[in-house]
Scaffold this active site. Structure first.
Site, PDB file in Angstrom:
ATOM      1  N   LYS A  15      38.566 -32.322  12.189  1.00  0.00           N
ATOM      2  CA  LYS A  15      38.675 -31.132  12.018  1.00  0.00           C
ATOM      3  C   LYS A  15      37.880 -30.269  11.709  1.00  0.00           C
ATOM      4  CE  LYS A  15      37.770 -29.868   8.234  1.00  0.00           C
ATOM      5  NZ  LYS A  15      37.392 -28.840   8.615  1.00  0.00           N
ATOM      6  N   GLU A  20      24.763 -35.240  10.650  1.00  0.00           N
ATOM      7  CA  GLU A  20      23.665 -34.004  10.844  1.00  0.00           C
ATOM      8  C   GLU A  20      23.930 -32.691  10.248  1.00  0.00           C
ATOM      9  OE1 GLU A  20      21.904 -31.679  12.728  1.00  0.00           O
ATOM     10  OE2 GLU A  20      23.812 -31.631  14.143  1.00  0.00           O
ATOM     11  N   CYS A  22      21.398 -25.515  12.849  1.00  0.00           N
ATOM     12  CA  CYS A  22      20.978 -26.069  11.957  1.00  0.00           C
ATOM     13  C   CYS A  22      19.145 -26.640  12.948  1.00  0.00           C
ATOM     14  CB  CYS A  22      21.363 -27.364  12.162  1.00  0.00           C
ATOM     15  SG  CYS A  22      21.820 -27.878  13.458  1.00  0.00           S
ATOM     16  N   GLU A  52      17.046 -23.223   4.041  1.00  0.00           N
ATOM     17  CA  GLU A  52      17.660 -22.267   5.510  1.00  0.00           C
ATOM     18  C   GLU A  52      18.266 -20.736   5.560  1.00  0.00           C
ATOM     19  OE1 GLU A  52      19.575 -25.591   8.867  1.00  0.00           O
ATOM     20  OE2 GLU A  52      20.789 -26.199   7.461  1.00  0.00           O
TER      21      GLU A  52
HETATM   22  P1  ADP Z   1      28.375 -24.226   6.779  1.00  0.00           P
HETATM   23  O1  ADP Z   1      28.154 -24.131   5.134  1.00  0.00           O
HETATM   24  O2  ADP Z   1      28.082 -24.286   7.936  1.00  0.00           O
HETATM   25  O3  ADP Z   1      30.113 -23.860   6.774  1.00  0.00           O
HETATM   26  P2  ADP Z   1      29.840 -26.750   5.561  1.00  0.00           P
HETATM   27  O4  ADP Z   1      28.864 -28.281   5.111  1.00  0.00           O
HETATM   28  O5  ADP Z   1      29.976 -26.162   4.477  1.00  0.00           O
HETATM   29  O6  ADP Z   1      28.828 -25.682   6.328  1.00  0.00           O
HETATM   30  O7  ADP Z   1      31.036 -27.041   6.135  1.00  0.00           O
HETATM   31  C1  ADP Z   1      30.694 -27.799   7.763  1.00  0.00           C
HETATM   32  C2  ADP Z   1      31.784 -28.860   8.322  1.00  0.00           C
HETATM   33  O8  ADP Z   1      32.871 -29.143   6.909  1.00  0.00           O
HETATM   34  C3  ADP Z   1      33.488 -27.507   7.880  1.00  0.00           C
HETATM   35  O9  ADP Z   1      34.213 -28.381   8.894  1.00  0.00           O
HETATM   36  C4  ADP Z   1      34.015 -27.241   6.912  1.00  0.00           C
HETATM   37  O10 ADP Z   1      35.367 -27.203   7.238  1.00  0.00           O
HETATM   38  C5  ADP Z   1      33.620 -29.044   6.396  1.00  0.00           C
HETATM   39  N1  ADP Z   1      34.124 -29.344   4.788  1.00  0.00           N
HETATM   40  C6  ADP Z   1      34.049 -28.431   3.851  1.00  0.00           C
HETATM   41  N2  ADP Z   1      33.769 -29.064   2.375  1.00  0.00           N
HETATM   42  C7  ADP Z   1      34.401 -30.076   2.447  1.00  0.00           C
HETATM   43  C8  ADP Z   1      34.791 -31.310   2.289  1.00  0.00           C
HETATM   44  N3  ADP Z   1      34.466 -31.290   0.259  1.00  0.00           N
HETATM   45  N4  ADP Z   1      35.214 -32.490   2.646  1.00  0.00           N
HETATM   46  C9  ADP Z   1      35.073 -32.080   3.608  1.00  0.00           C
HETATM   47  N5  ADP Z   1      34.959 -31.863   4.517  1.00  0.00           N
HETATM   48  C10 ADP Z   1      34.228 -30.328   4.386  1.00  0.00           C
END
Ligand code: ADP
Length: 473
Positions: free
Chosen positions: A172, A247, A281, A376
């Site tokens: 995803k 990560e 990161c 960050e």
């Molecule tokens: P950023 O702040 O860099 O967008 P995130 O951790 O929010 O970092 O996003 C990284 C990935 O995790 C993306 O693919 C996002 O869609 C996904 N993501 C965000 N929230 C969830 C969740 N609750 N469960 C699974 N995946 C998630």
């Protein structure tokens, strides 16, 4: 452009008709839309990966490597289109998009070869008449969740070792940058990677996270993203005891010691801070400069920062593209305001003009407890903090729950050796800001994550040992 998701060898829209809109962050215009899959469709992707697993895991390793190699060849052939797609949906300058493809391709090249080097062990027996062996077998169905800052490389560094190991995978990508991921799926299909072995699904993130963490078919989740979401996935994976590779956030320090070569230190700071517009990161988030070199460093750094051009990623003159979202711009500006309120002085750049373009910005005399030293920033804002003794510099660098990367600049072997030992991070750039390569183990300690990606060790994340004790011989 393919605007459907790909799973189980099928290209599909969402049955509900729901879509996710992808925007070009520079123009703000719609770049495309992809399906927002529902629960049944996400479950179908997992089921397709489960169905494909027995055959894929028994496919000879060399053949799996050959298929990965074919995928790599197609990526190479289409690299210019892929670079354009990355710039369109992520905003980064085309030259950085091209560099990302070279970096991301390195993982496929490496693991196409490593597939043939997955070796077990024969162990000296503990009693007569026995033979002890440890075989290596793939974990099973894996899920990859990736961020938007490297839309291609964050995927290939998970997909390549997983497929090489014999796992099947459901990916995803981030909702901001799914188009590159879908293009990679098109090429994987064209390369002959069998149906169900690699699926790319797009959906509402939390829905996807809830389903895959609860699924007992999914044996492993590999995630790159925020520590917040990493922690959600980790606790939600508890009841099904999943393997995890995480990560997460970095908050990397850069330490410039008095004995550093000034030119090298400036080059290190430029790359460590401003590569990908600071949206990485491993971006240097806090720059600590020892007092003896402080003024010289700032004078040279200011010139270089002020010369950086922020603009359209498609313009060859651009050094830094737009940030990914309004929220990202607001975060950078909150860090800027907080540092100024704490006594820092602005010596280059400033605030955004209302667009997603955030100017390359430099602050001096930042207080050690400023927000930008604790969280960050993920943008092109550099804050410089002076330090006195070696011990003070190291203590400030380690004063964080994170431990992904650190950078240090010095020309004395003793300082380099001591600081390499004393910095609590998984990776250290010594007189360089450019450390990422497929052949080295990438990963963090403390709250920056679990596991390593890249290098020969990266494939271990997708393998189990199976111990065979053969008696009566
Ligand atoms: P950023 O702040 O860099 O967008 P995130 O951790 O929010 O970092 O996003 C990284 C990935 O995790 C993306 O693919 C996002 O869609 C996904 N993501 C965000 N929230 C969830 C969740 N609750 N469960 C699974 N995946 C998630």
């Amino acid at each position: 452009m393919r605007a459907q998701t790909h799973h189980g060898g099928q290209w599909q829209d969402a049955a509900s008709g729901a879509t996710i809109t992808v925007k070009d962050p520079y123009t703000g215009e719609i770049a495309g839309s992809v399906p927002s899959l529902g629960e049944a469709e996400i479950r179908a992707a997992i089921a397709a990966a489960e169905k494909a697993f027995p055959r894929w895991s028994r496919t000879p390793n060399r053949e799996r490597g050959v298929l990965l190699r074919r995928w790599l060849d197609l990526i190479e052939r289409h690299k210019e289109d892929l670079a354009q797609l990355i710039t369109l949906e992520n905003g980064k300058p085309l030259k950085e998009a091209r560099a990302e493809i070279a970096y991301g391709s390195g993982f496929i090249e490496l693991y196409a070869e490593e597939a043939t080097r997955i070796m077990g062990e024969i162990i000296p027996p503990n009693m007569p008449g026995r033979r002890l062996m440890a075989e290596r077998e793939p974990i099973g169905v894996c899920v990859a969740i990736t961020p938007w800052n490297f839309p291609m490389a964050m995927l290939t560094r998970k997909i390549a070792p997983a497929l090489a190991a014999g796992c099947t995978m459901v990916c995803k990508p981030a909702s901001e940058t799914p188009l590159t991921a879908l293009a990679l799926a098109v090429l994987a299909e064209e390369a002959g990677i069998p149906a169900g072995v690699l699926s790319v699904v797009t959906s509402e993130p939390a829905l996807f996270g809830d389903i895959v963490t609860a699924s007992s078919v999914v044996r492993k989740i590999t995630f790159t993203g925020s520590t917040r979401v990493g922690a959600i996935l980790m606790s939600a994976s508890g009841p099904t005891i999943k393997r995890l590779s995480l990560e997460l956030g970095g908050n990397a320090p850069l330490l410039v010691f008095d004995d550093a070569d000034l030119d090298l230190a400036i080059e290190t700071a430029m790359v460590a801070k401003f590569r990908n517009g600071g949206q990485s990161c491993i971006a240097a988030n806090r720059i600590y400069v020892q007092r003896g070199i402080y003024e010289d460093f700032l004078a040279a750094f200011q010139k270089r920062v002020a010369a950086l051009k922020v603009g359209d990623g498609f313009d060859p003159e651009t050094d830094i593209g737009p940030l990914i979202s309004r929220r990202a711009v607001e975060k950078v500006e909150a860090h800027l305001d907080d540092a100024l309120a704490g006594g820092a002085r602005l010596i280059a750049g400033g605030k955004s003009d209302g667009s997603l373009l955030s100017p390359a910005t430099l602050l001096r005399d930042v207080a050690p407890n400023a927000l930008l030293a604790r969280e960050e920033t993920f943008g092109p804002l550099a804050g410089v903090i002076p330090f006195g003794s070696y011990e003070q510099g190291i203590a400030m660098a380690n004063d964080t729950p994170f431990g992904l990367a650190a950078y240090l600049c010095s020309s004395r072997q003793e300082t380099i050796a001591r600081a390499s030992r004393d910095l609590e991070t998984g990776m250290i750039g010594i007189n360089t800001g450019l450390i990422s390569t497929a052949s080295a183990p990438f990963g963090g300690v403390k709250q920056s994550g679990i596991g390593r990606e890249g290098s020969k060790h990266g494939i271990d994340e997708y393998l189990n040992y199976k111990y065979l004790c053969h008696a009566g011989l």
